[in-house]
Write a protein that holds these residues in place. Structure first.
Motif, PDB file in Angstrom:
ATOM      1  N   TYR A 114       0.873  -1.182   0.000  1.00 48.82           N
ATOM      2  CA  TYR A 114       0.000   0.000   0.000  1.00 48.82           C
ATOM      3  C   TYR A 114       0.908   1.230   0.000  1.00 48.82           C
ATOM      4  CZ  TYR A 114      -3.306  -3.596   1.334  1.00 48.82           C
ATOM      5  OH  TYR A 114      -4.061  -4.744   1.359  1.00 48.82           O
ATOM      6  N   PRO A 115       1.203   1.764  -1.196  1.00 48.00           N
ATOM      7  CA  PRO A 115       2.240   2.793  -1.299  1.00 48.00           C
ATOM      8  C   PRO A 115       1.953   4.044  -0.483  1.00 48.00           C
ATOM      9  CG  PRO A 115       1.586   2.013  -3.483  1.00 48.00           C
ATOM     10  CD  PRO A 115       0.621   1.445  -2.503  1.00 48.00           C
ATOM     11  N   ASN A 116       0.673   4.364  -0.267  1.00 45.52           N
ATOM     12  CA  ASN A 116       0.341   5.567   0.497  1.00 45.52           C
ATOM     13  C   ASN A 116       0.026   5.262   1.953  1.00 45.52           C
ATOM     14  OD1 ASN A 116       0.766   6.976  -1.823  1.00 45.52           O
ATOM     15  ND2 ASN A 116      -1.350   7.582  -2.138  1.00 45.52           N
ATOM     16  N   GLY A 117       0.398   4.094   2.404  1.00 45.52           N
ATOM     17  CA  GLY A 117       0.241   3.745   3.816  1.00 45.52           C
ATOM     18  C   GLY A 117      -1.202   3.852   4.278  1.00 45.52           C
ATOM     19  N   ALA A 118      -1.396   4.644   5.339  1.00 47.43           N
ATOM     20  CA  ALA A 118      -2.723   4.705   5.974  1.00 47.43           C
ATOM     21  C   ALA A 118      -3.704   5.601   5.228  1.00 47.43           C
ATOM     22  CB  ALA A 118      -2.567   5.187   7.407  1.00 47.43           C
ATOM     23  N   VAL A 119      -3.326   6.155   4.080  1.00 45.65           N
ATOM     24  CA  VAL A 119      -4.284   6.973   3.323  1.00 45.65           C
ATOM     25  C   VAL A 119      -5.407   6.048   2.840  1.00 45.65           C
ATOM     26  CG1 VAL A 119      -4.646   8.424   1.297  1.00 45.65           C
ATOM     27  CG2 VAL A 119      -2.530   8.621   2.613  1.00 45.65           C
ATOM     28  N   ALA A 120      -6.602   6.283   3.351  1.00 47.36           N
ATOM     29  CA  ALA A 120      -7.784   5.459   3.055  1.00 47.36           C
ATOM     30  C   ALA A 120      -7.635   4.024   3.567  1.00 47.36           C
ATOM     31  CB  ALA A 120      -8.106   5.442   1.561  1.00 47.36           C
ATOM     32  N   GLY A 121      -6.727   3.815   4.501  1.00 45.71           N
ATOM     33  CA  GLY A 121      -6.489   2.468   5.021  1.00 45.71           C
ATOM     34  C   GLY A 121      -7.735   1.854   5.631  1.00 45.71           C
ATOM     35  N   ASN A 122      -8.536   2.679   6.296  1.00 43.89           N
ATOM     36  CA  ASN A 122      -9.752   2.185   6.935  1.00 43.89           C
ATOM     37  C   ASN A 122     -10.763   1.666   5.915  1.00 43.89           C
ATOM     38  OD1 ASN A 122      -9.735   4.965   6.185  1.00 43.89           O
ATOM     39  ND2 ASN A 122     -11.763   5.152   7.068  1.00 43.89           N
ATOM     40  N   VAL A 123     -10.690   2.179   4.697  1.00 42.79           N
ATOM     41  CA  VAL A 123     -11.619   1.763   3.647  1.00 42.79           C
ATOM     42  C   VAL A 123     -11.023   0.606   2.839  1.00 42.79           C
ATOM     43  CG1 VAL A 123     -12.729   2.517   1.523  1.00 42.79           C
ATOM     44  CG2 VAL A 123     -12.630   4.060   3.468  1.00 42.79           C
ATOM     45  N   LEU A 124      -9.731   0.710   2.544  1.00 38.58           N
ATOM     46  CA  LEU A 124      -9.075  -0.313   1.724  1.00 38.58           C
ATOM     47  C   LEU A 124      -9.106  -1.680   2.398  1.00 38.58           C
ATOM     48  CD1 LEU A 124      -5.852   1.562   0.544  1.00 38.58           C
ATOM     49  CD2 LEU A 124      -7.955   1.199  -0.732  1.00 38.58           C
ATOM     50  N   GLY A 125      -8.915  -1.681   3.732  1.00 39.93           N
ATOM     51  CA  GLY A 125      -8.775  -2.961   4.413  1.00 39.93           C
ATOM     52  C   GLY A 125      -7.361  -3.479   4.217  1.00 39.93           C
ATOM     53  N   PHE A 126      -7.182  -4.771   4.414  1.00 38.95           N
ATOM     54  CA  PHE A 126      -5.828  -5.331   4.310  1.00 38.95           C
ATOM     55  C   PHE A 126      -5.916  -6.831   4.082  1.00 38.95           C
ATOM     56  CE2 PHE A 126      -7.143  -4.340   8.640  1.00 38.95           C
ATOM     57  CZ  PHE A 126      -7.180  -5.582   9.233  1.00 38.95           C
ATOM     58  N   VAL A 127      -4.787  -7.434   3.781  1.00 36.80           N
ATOM     59  CA  VAL A 127      -4.750  -8.878   3.549  1.00 36.80           C
ATOM     60  C   VAL A 127      -3.801  -9.515   4.564  1.00 36.80           C
ATOM     61  CG1 VAL A 127      -5.205  -8.604   1.079  1.00 36.80           C
ATOM     62  CG2 VAL A 127      -2.851  -8.770   1.871  1.00 36.80           C
ATOM     63  N   SER A 128      -3.944 -10.815   4.748  1.00 35.88           N
ATOM     64  CA  SER A 128      -3.052 -11.522   5.678  1.00 35.88           C
ATOM     65  C   SER A 128      -1.715 -11.779   4.983  1.00 35.88           C
ATOM     66  CB  SER A 128      -3.680 -12.850   6.100  1.00 35.88           C
ATOM     67  OG  SER A 128      -3.727 -13.706   4.971  1.00 35.88           O
ATOM     68  N   SER A 129      -0.773 -12.340   5.728  1.00 35.50           N
ATOM     69  CA  SER A 129       0.553 -12.567   5.157  1.00 35.50           C
ATOM     70  C   SER A 129       0.511 -13.571   3.996  1.00 35.50           C
ATOM     71  CB  SER A 129       1.521 -13.064   6.241  1.00 35.50           C
ATOM     72  OG  SER A 129       0.977 -14.222   6.834  1.00 35.50           O
ATOM     73  N   ASP A 130      -0.520 -14.431   3.969  1.00 31.36           N
ATOM     74  CA  ASP A 130      -0.617 -15.362   2.844  1.00 31.36           C
ATOM     75  C   ASP A 130      -1.525 -14.821   1.728  1.00 31.36           C
ATOM     76  OD1 ASP A 130      -3.105 -15.638   3.909  1.00 31.36           O
ATOM     77  OD2 ASP A 130      -3.049 -17.815   4.145  1.00 31.36           O
ATOM     78  N   GLY A 131      -1.894 -13.561   1.851  1.00 32.18           N
ATOM     79  CA  GLY A 131      -2.655 -12.925   0.777  1.00 32.18           C
ATOM     80  C   GLY A 131      -4.162 -13.039   0.910  1.00 32.18           C
ATOM     81  N   THR A 132      -4.634 -13.621   1.997  1.00 33.22           N
ATOM     82  CA  THR A 132      -6.087 -13.725   2.186  1.00 33.22           C
ATOM     83  C   THR A 132      -6.646 -12.366   2.599  1.00 33.22           C
ATOM     84  OG1 THR A 132      -5.716 -15.955   2.993  1.00 33.22           O
ATOM     85  CG2 THR A 132      -7.887 -15.016   3.417  1.00 33.22           C
ATOM     86  N   PRO A 133      -7.654 -11.870   1.891  1.00 31.40           N
ATOM     87  CA  PRO A 133      -8.205 -10.570   2.277  1.00 31.40           C
ATOM     88  C   PRO A 133      -8.953 -10.664   3.593  1.00 31.40           C
ATOM     89  CG  PRO A 133      -9.498 -11.537   0.504  1.00 31.40           C
ATOM     90  CD  PRO A 133      -8.328 -12.446   0.717  1.00 31.40           C
ATOM     91  N   LEU A 134      -8.665  -9.726   4.495  1.00 29.18           N
ATOM     92  CA  LEU A 134      -9.244  -9.813   5.834  1.00 29.18           C
ATOM     93  C   LEU A 134     -10.256  -8.719   6.137  1.00 29.18           C
ATOM     94  CD1 LEU A 134      -6.079 -10.694   7.970  1.00 29.18           C
ATOM     95  CD2 LEU A 134      -7.834 -12.239   7.110  1.00 29.18           C
ATOM     96  N   ALA A 135     -10.160  -7.593   5.449  1.00 26.09           N
ATOM     97  CA  ALA A 135     -11.050  -6.482   5.826  1.00 26.09           C
ATOM     98  C   ALA A 135     -11.225  -5.519   4.661  1.00 26.09           C
ATOM     99  CB  ALA A 135     -10.464  -5.744   7.035  1.00 26.09           C
ATOM    100  N   GLY A 136     -12.233  -4.658   4.807  1.00 26.17           N
ATOM    101  CA  GLY A 136     -12.426  -3.545   3.886  1.00 26.17           C
ATOM    102  C   GLY A 136     -12.739  -3.958   2.455  1.00 26.17           C
ATOM    103  N   LEU A 137     -12.398  -3.057   1.529  1.00 34.28           N
ATOM    104  CA  LEU A 137     -12.689  -3.319   0.121  1.00 34.28           C
ATOM    105  C   LEU A 137     -11.877  -4.493  -0.410  1.00 34.28           C
ATOM    106  CD1 LEU A 137     -12.855   0.363  -1.194  1.00 34.28           C
ATOM    107  CD2 LEU A 137     -14.750  -1.134  -0.590  1.00 34.28           C
ATOM    108  N   GLU A 138     -10.716  -4.726   0.179  1.00 34.23           N
ATOM    109  CA  GLU A 138      -9.917  -5.892  -0.221  1.00 34.23           C
ATOM    110  C   GLU A 138     -10.747  -7.166  -0.099  1.00 34.23           C
ATOM    111  OE1 GLU A 138      -7.058  -6.212  -1.613  1.00 34.23           O
ATOM    112  OE2 GLU A 138      -5.513  -4.937  -0.760  1.00 34.23           O
ATOM    113  N   ARG A 139     -11.539  -7.216   0.944  1.00 37.93           N
ATOM    114  CA  ARG A 139     -12.339  -8.419   1.198  1.00 37.93           C
ATOM    115  C   ARG A 139     -13.650  -8.356   0.412  1.00 37.93           C
ATOM    116  NH1 ARG A 139     -12.911 -12.533   5.340  1.00 37.93           N
ATOM    117  NH2 ARG A 139     -15.082 -12.716   5.931  1.00 37.93           N
TER     118      ARG A 139
END
Lengths: 590, 171
Positions: free
Chosen positions: A162-187
């Protein structure tokens, strides 16, 4: 003759044997080449063949301007085979140099940022695998490769950056270390973003060397699609900066700011503080890793009054010139009382005056002219009590009890934002309806999902709901403008050159059976009034020592001003109407 | 099978011609050589392809390294920090020029140094691998090179008449 016969016989026997031999070989040949050909070929191939997974790349998430907010890169685990560890031979300008294990370990330690002793300990033993470092980036990987150490190898894997770090981080969500989407739009949009891994086979020689051109792709990879958001990362960053400072200065629990494009329902910024850097979600507290804008419902307080006046206007229960008696405390017939936030002599307030002075008693008097069922229907149409079409994971529906279950204070407290719980998202879109000539649009965070081949496989369905009439909405906006034109606190939300309408809110927060001592302070507003472009809603939750919404108007003004400037909105050329009475005597002017 | 006695002449006639045999052998050798050549070329190409694939991978890695550096330098966090280091000031008031109608919207106001100084970054970004290295000293040295062009521009500064865009001499 006898000799000839003997020669002929021997030749015949020889020829017969030859025929038998050739026949046997022929049969064997047919067996190998035709009958069991496939089996043998498969067996042979199997002994040389290796299968490899071809990693499909997860698609990018981009903002409204195409700036990448999430991309897939490669990272590397650096490993050693301790059983093969030995001196490293290098040739420099034709000269053979032998590097000792200790010296090689020292080189590795320098590149990997480890202590030489640590590397040496990992190189000890007889195993075929020892991990030296995980998730190193391509720069380190290149440096390791250049060392050309034969007993070092690496595993390459896809990694979400995520090149911009926490910019929109709450919306983007994130993935686990194995690439599984865990939250937000990623999921939520995993079906768009995720690719399908492919597979290839290739052949190895007896020495284990890969045979060039032997690879066959048995399953082609399908890279994931790109998700294009409505979020403008520049505006989002600006809003997050403003909020981070406010939350820190006020020692608040959290703050949120949402910017909505009035005519489209596109969310341009959904900023929160504190928030999450999706590169390192573990660094944030669990409660800061989601999106409170969508997931947290609270009693909104006086920002609700703009909607209550809109109901009164739309149902034609009062005109903008009618006044009601508005004391600072109103005793109700069944023992309860309503109190304004400050002590004052009885005011004669119009609808604009109710907003300007944020009078609970005045709002009660006007609001009760609309029957309960009608008010409930309006609240539903404004979008309260159910989740939005955004379908954000974990989105809260808020709380709006059916009107036939309203008891005692429930019958009126919603007029000034109590007894009903809403998310910042819901409130922003209720204001969007006020600004959009009475039509509420479905919110959207995603503009499209586009496959690598350019095919658009998702674009949001834009739904609209007529909440109030165009006339009532436009008039209500002009009443709200008086808050910014004359209001004690609201004045601070004014932006030089632009006509701004809005409403303050200082909401009490329920604690146990009653209300606590800290507030949720808000300012929700619209600009420019003559041709609304943006709704900005700011909420700061539980600031220490703040008993009014002064500290919410500053962030509102900064963010709205930045939006107007960023999108090159020309300053207003018209003036607020001067014939709308809003002062405490029910007259126009100050 | 039958064995027959032949005269020398008859046997000579039955013997295959030397030329035919020679052509056959030469033909076989030629085919083998062509096949060998083709195999060599194919193998050579295979290794060349393999080398190019390796180079492609290496270049992709280089692109990734550079991309990550660009991402970091272009991130708003880096820009905010850089602006703050340079003492830059944001001007929140906007003034717009409507080219079609020759109008200026808004009133130009100088930025206030105290209230609108660019804030240093407050938004986390653990992906930043590079940061801008310039500071007031490096910018000052860069200005030496542009000073001539700047002074020329200052000489032709246009003064705005309220609400109107000055008529351009080029149209």
């Amino acid at each position: 003759m006898g000799n000839h016969a003997s020669v002929n016989r021997r030749l015949s026997v020889f020829a017969l044997l030859l025929v038998l031999l050739v026949s046997a070989l022929g049969i064997r040949l047919v067996d190998y080449q035709i009958v069991r050909a496939d089996e043998i070929r498969a067996e042979s191939l199997e002994s040389r063949k290796e299968t490899r997974t071809l990693t499909a790349l997860r698609g990018d998430i981009r903002d409204a301007n195409g700036e990448v907010l999430a991309r897939t890169v490669f990272r590397y685990d650096i490993n050693a085979a301790p059983k093969n560890v030995g001196p490293v031979i290098r040739y420099m300008d034709g000269n053979r140099t032998e590097i000792s294990v200790e010296a090689a370990a020292d080189e590795l330690a320098r590149v990997l940022g480890l202590a030489p002793e640590e590397v040496l300990s990992k190189l000890a033993g007889e195993s075929a695998y020892s991990n030296l470092a995980k998730k190193v980036d391509a720069t380190v990987y290149n440096q390791i490769r250049e060392l050309d150490i034969p007993w070092i190898y690496w595993d390459r894997f896809a990694y979400r950056l995520y090149p911009n770090g926490a910019v929109a981080g709450n919306v983007l969500g994130f993935v686990s270390s194995d690439g599984t989407p865990l939250a937000g739009l990623e999921r939520q949009y995993n079906t768009c973003l995720a690719g399908v891994d492919g597979q290839e086979t290739y052949e190895r020689s007896a020495e284990g060397v890969r045979i060039p051109t032997s690879n066959v792709v048995t399953q082609p990879t399908q890279d994931g699609g790109n998700l294009n958001l409505s979020i403008d990362s520049n505006l989002q960053f600006f809003a997050q900066q403003v909020l981070a400072k406010s939350v820190s200065d006020l020692n608040a629990e959290w703050g949120s700011a949402i910017v909505v494009e009035v005519k489209t329902g596109r969310i341009l910024a959904a900023a929160e503080a504190p928030t999450v850097d999706p590169n390192d979600p573990g660094a944030s507290k669990a409660q800061d890793r989601g999106s409170r804008i969508m997931q947290f419902a609270f009693e909104p307080g006086s920002i609700m009054k703009s909607l209550s006046t809109a109901m009164v206007l739309d149902s034609k229960s009062a005109t903008i010139y009618e006044t009601v008696n508005s004391p600072d405390r109103l005793q109700l017939k069944y023992g309860e009382s309503i109190k304004d936030s400050f002590n004052h002599e009885p005011f004669q307030l119009t609808l604009a005056g109710v907003l300007r002075y944020s009078s609970n008693t005045g709002m009660y008097s006007f609001g009760m002219r609309v029957d309960e069922k009608t008010r409930f229907n309006y609240l539903q149409k404004f979008g309260f009590g159910k989740t939005t079409d955004l379908n954000f994971e974990g989105e809260s529906s808020g709380i709006l009890r059916p009107y036939d279950e309203w008891q005692y204070a429930d019958r009126y407290t919603h007029l000034f934002g109590q007894g009903v719980a809403v998310t910042p998202l819901q409130m922003a879109f209720a204001y969007q309806a006020l600004a959009n000539e009475g039509v509420r649009l479905s919110p959207s965070l995603v503009d499209s999902c586009v496959t690598p081949s350019g095919e658009v496989i998702y674009s949001p369905e834009r739904k609209s709901t007529r909440v109030i009439s165009e006339e009532a909405a436009n008039m209500n906006l002009q009443l709200m403008e008086k808050v910014v034109e004359f209001g004690g606190v609201g004045k601070l939300a004014g932006i030089p050159g632009y006509r701004v309408a809005g409403k303050t809110g200082t909401a009490e927060i329920r604690e146990g059976a009653g209300y606590g001592e800290r507030f949720a302070i808000s300012f929700f507003g619209v600009a420019p009034v003559e041709d609304p472009r943006f709704v900005v809603g700011v909420t700061i939750y539980k600031p220490v020592g703040e008993t009014n919404s002064v500290k919410a108007t500053g962030p509102f003004r900064s963010i709205m001003q930045q939006a107007l400037k960023h999108y090159r909105v020309p300053p207003s050329t018209s003036k607020p109407r001067d014939d709308i009475p809003s002062n405490r005597f029910g007259k126009t002017g100050e | 099978m039958k064995l027959m006695m032949l005269s020398a002449n008859e046997a000579k006639k039955l013997r295959p011609g030397l030329l035919t045999g020679l052509l056959l052998v030469m033909g076989i050798i030629l085919v083998q050589l062509v096949q060998l050549g083709l195999n060599m070329a194919l193998t050579q190409d295979a290794y060349y392809l393999s080398k190019l694939s390796g180079e492609k991978r290496q270049l992709a890695t280089e692109v990734q390294i550079i991309q990550e550096q660009v991402d970091s330098l272009a991130s708003p966090q880096n820009l905010a920090d850089a602006a703050n280091r340079l003492g830059m000031v944001a001007n929140p008031s906007s003034v717009l020029i409507d080219i079609v109608n020759d109008k200026i919207y808004g009133v130009p106001r100088p930025a206030q140094a105290q209230s609108s100084a660019a804030s240093a970054n407050l938004v986390a970004n653990s992906a930043m691998v590079s940061v801008s290295e310039f500071n007031p000293a490096t910018v000052a040295s860069a200005q030496v090179e542009t000073s001539v062009a700047e002074s020329a521009l200052n000489g032709s500064q246009v003064t705005l008449v309220a609400g109107q865009i000055p008529a351009s001499p080029t149209r």
